[in-house]
Design a protein around this motif. Structure first.
Motif, PDB file in Angstrom:
ATOM      1  N   MET A   1       0.829  -1.212   0.000  1.00 42.64           N
ATOM      2  CA  MET A   1       0.000   0.000   0.000  1.00 42.64           C
ATOM      3  C   MET A   1       0.859   1.255   0.000  1.00 42.64           C
ATOM      4  N   VAL A   2       1.826   1.254   0.936  1.00 44.19           N
ATOM      5  CA  VAL A   2       2.695   2.427   1.019  1.00 44.19           C
ATOM      6  C   VAL A   2       3.457   2.608  -0.288  1.00 44.19           C
ATOM      7  N   PHE A   3       3.883   1.468  -0.839  1.00 45.20           N
ATOM      8  CA  PHE A   3       4.581   1.525  -2.122  1.00 45.20           C
ATOM      9  C   PHE A   3       3.722   2.203  -3.172  1.00 45.20           C
ATOM     10  N   ALA A   4       2.462   1.784  -3.234  1.00 45.58           N
ATOM     11  CA  ALA A   4       1.552   2.358  -4.228  1.00 45.58           C
ATOM     12  C   ALA A   4       1.455   3.851  -4.028  1.00 45.58           C
ATOM     13  N   CYS A   5       1.350   4.264  -2.788  1.00 50.57           N
ATOM     14  CA  CYS A   5       1.203   5.683  -2.475  1.00 50.57           C
ATOM     15  C   CYS A   5       2.389   6.470  -3.011  1.00 50.57           C
ATOM     16  N   TRP A  45      -5.053   6.659   4.712  1.00 44.41           N
ATOM     17  CA  TRP A  45      -4.913   5.389   5.429  1.00 44.41           C
ATOM     18  C   TRP A  45      -3.579   5.321   6.172  1.00 44.41           C
ATOM     19  N   VAL A  46      -2.529   5.768   5.473  1.00 42.69           N
ATOM     20  CA  VAL A  46      -1.200   5.756   6.101  1.00 42.69           C
ATOM     21  C   VAL A  46      -1.207   6.613   7.354  1.00 42.69           C
ATOM     22  N   LEU A  47      -1.796   7.802   7.230  1.00 43.19           N
ATOM     23  CA  LEU A  47      -1.828   8.720   8.365  1.00 43.19           C
ATOM     24  C   LEU A  47      -2.652   8.126   9.503  1.00 43.19           C
ATOM     25  N   SER A  73      21.337   3.257   1.119  1.00 43.98           N
ATOM     26  CA  SER A  73      20.422   2.337   0.453  1.00 43.98           C
ATOM     27  C   SER A  73      19.125   3.061   0.117  1.00 43.98           C
ATOM     28  N   TRP A  74      18.389   2.460  -0.776  1.00 43.49           N
ATOM     29  CA  TRP A  74      17.044   2.957  -1.059  1.00 43.49           C
ATOM     30  C   TRP A  74      16.121   2.305  -0.044  1.00 43.49           C
ATOM     31  N   GLY A  75      15.311   3.097   0.609  1.00 42.98           N
ATOM     32  CA  GLY A  75      14.417   2.513   1.590  1.00 42.98           C
ATOM     33  C   GLY A  75      13.245   3.422   1.865  1.00 42.98           C
ATOM     34  N   ILE A  76      12.266   2.888   2.564  1.00 50.42           N
ATOM     35  CA  ILE A  76      11.104   3.686   2.937  1.00 50.42           C
ATOM     36  C   ILE A  76      10.977   3.622   4.444  1.00 50.42           C
ATOM     37  N   TYR A  77      10.821   4.784   5.041  1.00 52.52           N
ATOM     38  CA  TYR A  77      10.767   4.858   6.491  1.00 52.52           C
ATOM     39  C   TYR A  77       9.580   5.739   6.837  1.00 52.52           C
ATOM     40  N   ILE A  78       8.621   5.186   7.527  1.00 53.10           N
ATOM     41  CA  ILE A  78       7.429   5.973   7.823  1.00 53.10           C
ATOM     42  C   ILE A  78       7.174   6.000   9.322  1.00 53.10           C
ATOM     43  N   ASP A  79       7.226   7.188   9.893  1.00 55.62           N
ATOM     44  CA  ASP A  79       6.750   7.391  11.248  1.00 55.62           C
ATOM     45  C   ASP A  79       5.691   8.489  11.176  1.00 55.62           C
ATOM     46  N   ALA A  83       4.398  10.384   7.859  1.00 55.15           N
ATOM     47  CA  ALA A  83       3.015  10.101   7.469  1.00 55.15           C
ATOM     48  C   ALA A  83       2.239  11.400   7.295  1.00 55.15           C
ATOM     49  N   LEU A  84       2.448  12.331   8.217  1.00 58.40           N
ATOM     50  CA  LEU A  84       1.749  13.617   8.106  1.00 58.40           C
ATOM     51  C   LEU A  84       2.206  14.358   6.851  1.00 58.40           C
ATOM     52  N   MET A  85       3.529  14.330   6.581  1.00 54.73           N
ATOM     53  CA  MET A  85       4.041  14.999   5.388  1.00 54.73           C
ATOM     54  C   MET A  85       3.473  14.360   4.125  1.00 54.73           C
ATOM     55  N   ILE A  86       3.401  13.025   4.114  1.00 57.43           N
ATOM     56  CA  ILE A  86       2.830  12.347   2.951  1.00 57.43           C
ATOM     57  C   ILE A  86       1.406  12.831   2.719  1.00 57.43           C
TER      58      ILE A  86
END
Lengths: 642, 501
Positions: A1-5, A45-47, A73-79, A83-86
């Motif tokens: 899901m996050v990837f799609a976003c 949803w992420v938020l 590295s390439w990575g995704i980090y969500i806190d 999430a709010l910024m997204i």
């Protein structure tokens, strides 16, 4: 899901870039808008997940740069912070995408425009979801590139191209700080991952390292370098000159990039690195002072601007100053809260201004507007909402966030806090003044331009008004939503923001006296009244008084002489130095002594030698005899010596 | 290895050149056939180089695919070939660019096609030979031999001032090389061997190292070129035909830095440590000075030529930082600059073919007429600036990270080059691509044709791919660089007198 976003915007952008011609205008608009709206939906949803669970989502994709112990590295980090910024980025971006359908309708290059917008959104998402400094820098430069491309979108306009170049270069100066900051981080910590750096930071604090020949506190140096980068991106004093010129770009771009998202990346960076900044009093002080000064300077320049977009641009600059001094006072959550509300009401103001410009067939000069509020009432209403929110009158969102910042400044009880509190109060008055000026000059009074334009004034199409409506909801409601973020003992932020125990932050805002809470409202009313005076029957006398302040006026009209200084002292100077080095040193000295000299010597010698090749036997015989004579005498003497 | 792979690789183009000589028929037929032979020959070489890469064992730090034959037995000089993880990258770059060059000269060169092809194929042989040679004499032979075809290519197919430029280029680089020859002789007399692997392990006395280092430096600094030995470069570029510039900027400049990697660093580690501040200062001057000069250039080729000097300044900084990030970054910059500067020269060539002008002021507003070209040039410019996501960034970031702990001031001043680089590149782009189209010969402008797209697409893909996924390149050289650094450690005594830190 996050990837799609995150990757939907990239996908849309690539699709339009590769098949733009076969997709056509409608196709490009459909592809990008649908992707971004989907992405915005997922971001809710992420938020929501981040708020409810408070979980940190972290994925490593693959190694990017690896060399010795250096590894990015390439990575995704969500806190909760990312999430709010997204959420902010995708929702504003979706509305701007839809708005652009109407606004850019007559432009021949719609696919290119939509492609850039989506690419920008992707870069911004990469920036906020990064788990290390290098990937953050990738997003950082990516948004800079898109900003460059979009400011210069109307690439036949000379002014637009110059503005784009200026924006890129000024940002590049800031980036230098960021690059060196990253290099210092690697040198000190041996890693560039956020988690590891922040974990090691308290241990490093207090050590001394030798940098630039001085012994200094590594954390302070890192923070100052990072903040220099943030100053470039967020247009803080000294590196702010590009933002006003960036208004040459299409208005949706100004709303998305130069108000709601990209320019707030600097604030995001400081908030993200709060575990570092908290360890350095010097860095925090610098952040505070720079933020306060910028807020004051930009606010004052906005007073005398006559271009509707430039007023809003300087206002953005000034509001970013608020966010920074909040960060400097350790009130990170207040800063992000203001970032959140500001994104909505400033995007609303920009898009509303765009709607006005659209209605007036492209006119941006406020002196040529006026008296149109009856003709475009919906736009007028939206602009009013945005303006109230910006001024910070209750119950609009700006009131909550700005008040929180000012109260935390007051309650921090340091000299810097008190200083920026009073600066902030002055800025409140100025904000009220220029905002009212925008409304009065463009909507009230008499129309300043010829009748033909007046006759063609029309309300904007639905695709433009619907986004405005949604943003207006945000501008009203974001304050209530956001209050949850800053109250309740930081449950929302989890570990995303760190405030040292010795710093006040927003802990004591409730203890501030009543007059501190009332003062901003009173002052902003004062600003409104003085602006009304300027457009009422007292106008002449008022202007008479104002004209006595010649120096102040000059200072403001010339934008505090920054542009002048940079153009004359820097740009022209460097060009002249470059020219001098080229003509005087490179061609006259180095070349004459180096390659040209060698070539000349060789050619001249060979010419001399070839002159000896006369072809006459007696010449050769003569040389031979001399040679033999020399040899004989040499041996004779040599023998004699021995 | 049973097959002499490296020899086949090196002499493959030479065989092509022989075939070119054998082609008979009327002039038009010859031209077509000769081009076909050239394309096939370079294409096969490129495939061979790629094959070599797949066979290359990145888990071993020694030289691989070794070939040794006695050459001059009385002196102990042998025909010794071998490659490591650093040279294989240059071999692939060389063969790739040679192929692109042949393709780019397809329609441009109409005069003396046969001689042109022979020159190019000979040039490729010489360059590949220099990158594979592990014997100093053999290296010197290839290293100097490549000047001859280059001299001819600029001197015959170049611009109006070609004779002057080519003489300057030839004589100046030769002057540097004479000192290098002297160095080879001294090395041979001192160590009694001309084999590079043997010399690398030899420990020379400090005073001897100092002198040898200076001799070697003179030759390679001219080749790279470092400030203030750079002034031959802009002129040679301006006069050279497009393909000549591509090889010159893309590969020849790298030979100088490659020389540092093979000779200065591992053979004279103490002298290297001693001279590091000196190299840093020269490189920093090169970066800032040439960036400023590039800013005010009126000729596009000259601008790119000056920018090459600035980029090579980053390379020398990275190499002499003697950290793994610095050296690997330097190699990545060289690879990236090979692709980017080649692309930029090709881009200028595209415009020159259409309008016969290289002056910036003659252009403007090309984006309307040539959108695909504008896109490609944007990618190349961003690569030159070193934007993240392009190959340039990986190299510059690694170099800065590598040199920062060694010398913060160097990193800071080199960083100014990052800003100035963006200034001259984007200003150039703005003046050529954006704005109003005011050209007289606007009718002559057409977007990229099929052949030109075939040239540009692989370059764009390569620049972006290395930018996002540089791992294959970095993995190939990790062990070789580590070994190089091990050999380049200065002795303790010298560390003390070194001025760094």
């Amino acid at each position: 899901m996050v990837f799609a976003c995150i990757f939907l915007p990239l996908f849309a952008s690539l699709l339009v870039a590769l098949f733009g011609r076969s997709l056509g205008k409608k196709g490009a608009q459909a592809v990008t808008c649908v992707s971004i709206v989907l992405s915005a939906g997922i971001s809710c949803w992420v938020l929501a997940t981040a708020i409810n669970n408070g979980t940190v989502h972290s994925v490593q994709l693959f190694e990017w740069i690896e060399s010795g112990s250096f590894s990015a590295s390439w990575g995704i980090y969500i806190d909760s912070l990312s999430a709010l910024m997204i959420f902010i980025v995708t929702s504003v971006s979706a509305l701007v995408h839809i708005y652009s359908i109407g606004y850019m309708n007559n432009d021949p290059h719609v696919p290119r425009f939509m492609c850039y917008l989506s690419l920008f959104t992707f870069s911004m998402l990469i920036l906020v979801t990064s788990n290390n400094f290098i990937q953050l820098f990738f997003g950082w430069e990516g948004v800079g590139l898109c900003s460059y491309l979009l400011i210069g979108f109307w690439c036949r306009k000379e002014s637009a191209n110059t503005a784009a170049l200026k924006a890129f270069l000024v940002n590049r100066v800031g980036d230098l700080g960021l690059i060196l900051g990253i290099a210092t981080i690697f040198m000190v910590f041996g890693t560039i991952e956020f988690a590891n750096v922040f974990r090691l930071a308290p241990e490093v604090s207090g050590q001394r390292i030798s940098l630039f020949g001085f012994s200094c506190d590594p954390i302070t140096v890192i923070c100052l370098l990072l903040f220099f980068g943030a100053m470039g991106k967020s247009a803080q004093i000294g590196l702010h000159t590009w933002l006003a010129d960036a208004m040459e770009g299409p208005t949706p771009v100004s709303a998305l990039i130069h108000a709601a998202t990209m320019v707030t990346a600097g604030v995001f960076l400081v908030a993200r690195c709060s575990p570092l900044f908290e360890l350095s009093e010097v860095a925090l002080l610098v952040v505070t002072l720079v933020g306060g000064l910028t807020a004051f300077m930009a606010g004052s320049i906005a007073l005398v601007q006559v271009d509707i977009k430039r007023v809003v641009a300087y206002s953005t600059c000034s509001q970013l100053g608020y966010m920074f001094f909040a960060c400097g006072l350790s009130a990170y959550s207040a800063a992000i809260f203001h970032l959140f509300t500001h994104a909505f009401f400033k995007a609303l103001l920009f898009l509303g201004a765009g709607s006005v410009i659209h209605a007036l067939s492209g006119e941006q000069d406020m002196r040529k507007m006026g008296g149109v509020w009856r003709l475009i009432p919906a736009t007028y209403g939206m602009m009013l909402i945005g303006s109230w929110a910006l001024i910070g009158l209750p119950p609009f969102s700006g009131y909550f966030s700005k008040d929180l910042i000012l109260e935390s400044a007051y309650s921090s009880s340091t000299w810097a806090g008190t200083l920026v509190f009073w600066l902030g109060i002055a800025v409140v008055a100025m904000t009220a003044f220029y905002t009212a000026k925008v409304i009065l000059m463009s909507f009230h009074g008499k129309f300043g331009e010829d009748e033909k334009v007046f006759a063609r004034i029309h309300e904007s199409p639905k695709s433009m008004m619907i986004p405005l409506f949604f943003l207006a909801i945000g501008a009203v409601g974001a304050g209530y939503f956001g209050l949850g973020m800053v109250e309740g003992n930081n449950l929302f932020w989890g570990n995303a923001l760190y405030v040292s125990d010795s710093h006040a932050g927003i802990k004591f805002v409730h203890h501030s006296p009543v007059w501190v809470k009332l003062l901003p409202v009173i002052v902003s009313l004062g600003g409104l009244v003085s602006c009304w005076l300027l457009f009422s029957k007292y106008r002449v006398r008022f202007i008479h008084y104002l004209n006595r302040l010649t120096f102040v006026r000059q200072l403001l009209v010339k934008k505090w002489f920054f542009d002048y200084l940079y153009d004359v002292a820097l740009t022209n100077f460097l060009k002249r130095v470059g020219y001098g080095l080229w003509r005087a040193i490179d061609e006259s000295v180095i070349d004459a002594l180096g390659p040209q000299g060698v070539a000349d010597v060789v050619l001249r010698t060979s010419k001399r030698l070839s002159q000896g090749q006369t072809g006459y036997i007696y010449h050769y015989a003569f040389v031979m005899i001399i040679g033999v004579a020399c040899l004989l005498s040499f041996y004779a003497l040599w023998g004699a010596v021995i | 290895m049973d097959w002499p792979v490296l020899s086949i690789l090196i002499f493959q183009p030479l065989i092509g050149a022989l075939f070119v000589c054998l082609v008979r028929g009327d002039q038009e037929l010859v031209a077509t056939n000769v081009k076909a032979v050239g394309l096939w020959s370079t294409g096969i070489t490129f495939l061979l180089a790629c094959f070599l890469w797949t066979q290359f064992d990145a888990t071993v730090s020694n030289f691989q695919f070794l070939e040794e034959r006695t050459w001059i037995p009385s002196l102990g000089i042998s025909y010794l070939l071998g490659i490591d993880g650093i040279s294989i990258i240059f071999i692939i770059l060389t063969s790739f660019l040679s192929f692109i060059c042949i393709l780019s000269s397809w329609e441009v060169i109409t005069d003396r096609v046969r001689e042109y092809m022979v020159g190019f194929l000979l040039l490729e042989t010489m360059i590949l030979g220099a990158f594979c040679a592990l014997d100093t004499v053999l290296f010197y032979m290839f290293f100097e031999g490549l000047l001859i075809p280059m001299f001819i290519i600029i001197g015959i197919w170049g611009g109006p001032g070609r004779i002057r430029a080519t003489l300057k280029f030839f004589l100046y680089t030769l002057a540097g090389s004479v000192l290098f020859l002297l160095a080879i002789l001294l090395l041979y007399l001192e160590a009694g061997s001309s084999s590079i692997p043997v010399l690398m392990r030899n420990e020379f006395a400090f005073s001897f190292q100092i002198w040898l280092w200076l001799l070697v430096f003179a030759s390679f600094a001219v080749k790279i070129p470092m400030w203030p030995f750079h002034t031959w470069l802009p002129e040679a570029h301006v006069e050279a035909p497009t393909a000549g510039s591509v090889i010159l900027a893309g590969v020849l400049l790298k030979l100088g830095a490659y020389g540092f990697i093979r000779f200065s660093l591992p053979m004279f580690p103490d002298a290297t440590a001693y001279f590091t501040p000196f190299v840093f200062i020269l490189s920093v001057i090169a970066i800032i000075y040439t960036s400023l000069v590039a800013l005010v250039q009126e000729d596009m080729k000259k601008l790119i030529a000056y920018s090459s000097v600035a980029h090579m300044g980053f390379v020398t900084i990275g190499l002499f930082s003697l950290t793994i990030q610095g050296v690997e970054g330097a190699v990545v910059i060289m690879l990236s600059h090979g692709l980017v500067s080649a692309s930029l020269f090709l881009s200028v060539g595209v415009l020159y073919d259409r309008t016969h002008s290289r002056l910036i002021k003659d252009y403007g507003g090309l984006v309307d007429k040539m959108p695909v070209y504008a896109f490609a040039l944007m990618v190349f410019s961003l690569g030159a600036i070193g934007l993240p996501g392009t190959s340039g960034f990986v190299g510059e970031m690694l170099v800065l990270v590598g040199v920062f702990p060694i010398s913060t001031w160097t990193a800071l001043f080199a960083g100014f080059g990052v800003v100035l680089g963006a200034a001259y590149m984007l200003w150039l782009y703005k003046r050529v691509i954006f704005g109003e189209n005011t050209m007289e010969r606007i009718g002559a402008l057409s977007d990229l044709g099929v052949r030109e797209r075939c040239i540009f697409i692989p370059l764009v893909v390569a620049i972006l791919l290395i930018g996002v996924y540089p791992r294959p390149v970095l993995n190939t050289m990790h062990l070789s660089v580590e070994k190089l650094l091990l050999l380049s450690q200065p002795s303790l005594q010298v560390k003390k007198i070194s001025l760094v830190k």
